[in-house]
Enzyme design. Structure first.
Site, PDB file in Angstrom:
ATOM      1  N   THR A   1     -59.464 -48.428 -29.341  1.00 17.88           N
ATOM      2  CA  THR A   1     -58.662 -47.863 -30.432  1.00 17.88           C
ATOM      3  C   THR A   1     -57.616 -48.872 -30.902  1.00 17.88           C
ATOM      4  O   THR A   1     -57.398 -49.037 -32.108  1.00 17.88           O
ATOM      5  CB  THR A   1     -57.996 -46.555 -29.974  1.00 17.88           C
TER       6      THR A   1
ATOM      7  N   GLU B   1     -51.565 -41.588 -24.754  1.00 15.00           N
ATOM      8  CA  GLU B   1     -52.158 -42.221 -25.935  1.00 15.00           C
ATOM      9  C   GLU B   1     -51.405 -43.494 -26.323  1.00 15.00           C
ATOM     10  O   GLU B   1     -52.008 -44.468 -26.770  1.00 15.00           O
ATOM     11  CB  GLU B   1     -52.163 -41.244 -27.119  1.00 15.00           C
TER      12      GLU B   1
HETATM   13  N1  HSE Z   1     -56.316 -41.280 -35.162  1.00 12.38           N
HETATM   14  C1  HSE Z   1     -56.671 -42.231 -34.154  1.00 12.38           C
HETATM   15  C2  HSE Z   1     -57.307 -43.430 -34.841  1.00 12.38           C
HETATM   16  C3  HSE Z   1     -57.643 -41.598 -33.223  1.00 12.38           C
HETATM   17  O1  HSE Z   1     -58.169 -43.213 -35.684  1.00 12.38           O
HETATM   18  O2  HSE Z   1     -56.941 -44.555 -34.546  1.00 12.38           O
HETATM   19  C4  HSE Z   1     -58.079 -42.493 -32.090  1.00 12.38           C
HETATM   20  O3  HSE Z   1     -59.064 -41.840 -31.362  1.00 12.38           O
END
Ligand code: HSE
Length: 307
Positions: A181, A128
């Site tokens: 993201t 991630e």
């Molecule tokens: N919590 C993260 C965001 C999840 O909202 O950026 C990304 O999938």
């Protein structure tokens, strides 16, 4: 046993009120992976089908997460990883998390489970970090554990599994645009007002209580996001309309899935979840946006071995 084929679920992160801390795994959509144990040290991505993504180990989330595990393992060999992507990259339903979590879970199985699930979350978070610049756990934790998970703390990492009622179904619509993201994090503010904080943590507590108590109405009224949704929803075509039509069709609540552009709704019962899917489709048909819709029960198991 030297080879395993697995299903690795898509996930909805944030679940409206729980930015970076709440997530839930889906049953109806996920990737498949085949992982082979080998004697040569290191990790190779030997096949990647379904999406245009890098296969160099250091640029691939499964490769990076796998290397994080190998670094802490006594095993002197390595792994070949085949990835069959069914989850579209940049869709907001945990595409990178599925690959990262799938790689480390399967490697751990093939090594005889030397690592705890909590350690696997840490390794998968490295994937991630590569994908989004931040090692968040709200997709990888539900992908690994199944069901709903809460990241109570990142330091030290403390993941709590949350029970959920059996008639809870998710509907997810993915408008066919890609939102990275990393980009949708850059537009967020880095501080919030006390007033917004009060609303948000009230809803996080309410959602957790609703899931434990199997109180669908409480789950529904807690699915509110006063902090992230007002900013990110601007990137999503027809968001407000789609949300209000989903609620009219019977959804308990509706919000952005992860960093978007997918939108999710929860419903009580499969039939309502399907009706919500139809209402969502109509909105995008009217404004001429292509989409995928998934109606899914909550995945309680996480990663599953196939064959
Ligand atoms: N919590 C993260 C965001 C999840 O909202 O950026 C990304 O999938």
């Amino acid at each position: 046993m030297d080879t395993l084929k697995i299903f690795c679920p898509a996930t909805i992160a944030n679940v409206s009120c729980g930015f970076d801390v709440l997530g839930v795994a889906l049953d109806a959509v996920g990737d498949e992976m085949v992982v082979h144990k080998r004697t040569k040290k290191g990790i190779s991505i030997t096949k990647l089908e379904g999406q245009e993504l890098p296969t160099e180990t250091h640029l691939n989330v499964a490769g990076v997460a796998g290397l994080a595990l190998l670094e802490q393992s006594d095993y002197q060999g390595g792994f070949d990883i085949e990835i069959y992507k069914k989850i579209k990259a940049g869709s907001g339903i945990g595409s990178s998390a599925a690959s990262s979590a799938g790689a480390v879970w399967t490697m751990n199985e093939l090594l005889g489970r030397p690592f705890s699930m909590a350690k696997l979350v840490e390794f998968a978070m490295e994937g991630e970090r590569l994908a989004s610049g931040v090692a968040h756990a709200d997709n990888v934790a539900p992908a690994l554990f199944g069901g709903f998970t809460l990241v109570r703390s990142y330091n030290p990492l403390d993941i709590i599994e949350i029970p959920f009622p059996s008639q809870l179904f998710a509907t997810v619509i993915h408008p066919q645009i890609e939102v990275k993201t990393a980009d949708s994090r850059k537009i967020l503010k880095t501080s919030i007002s006390l007033q917004d904080g009060i609303k948000q943590w009230g809803n996080v507590g309410g959602l957790i209580a609703g899931l434990f108590l199997e109180d669908y109405a409480l789950i529904g009224r807690s699915l509110q996001d006063h902090i992230i949704e007002p900013i990110r929803s601007i990137l999503i075509p027809g968001f407000d309309n789609l949300k209000s039509e989903s609620l009219k069709a019977g959804a308990l609540g509706c919000g952005i899935s992860g960093s978007g552009p997918s939108i999710f709704a929860f419903s009580k019962g499969l039939e309502t979840a399907q009706n919500v899917g139809e209402a969502m489709k109509k909105i995008y048909q009217n404004i001429g946006v292509d989409y995928d819709v998934h109606v899914s029960k909550i995945n309680s198991q996480g990663i599953k071995i196939l064959d």
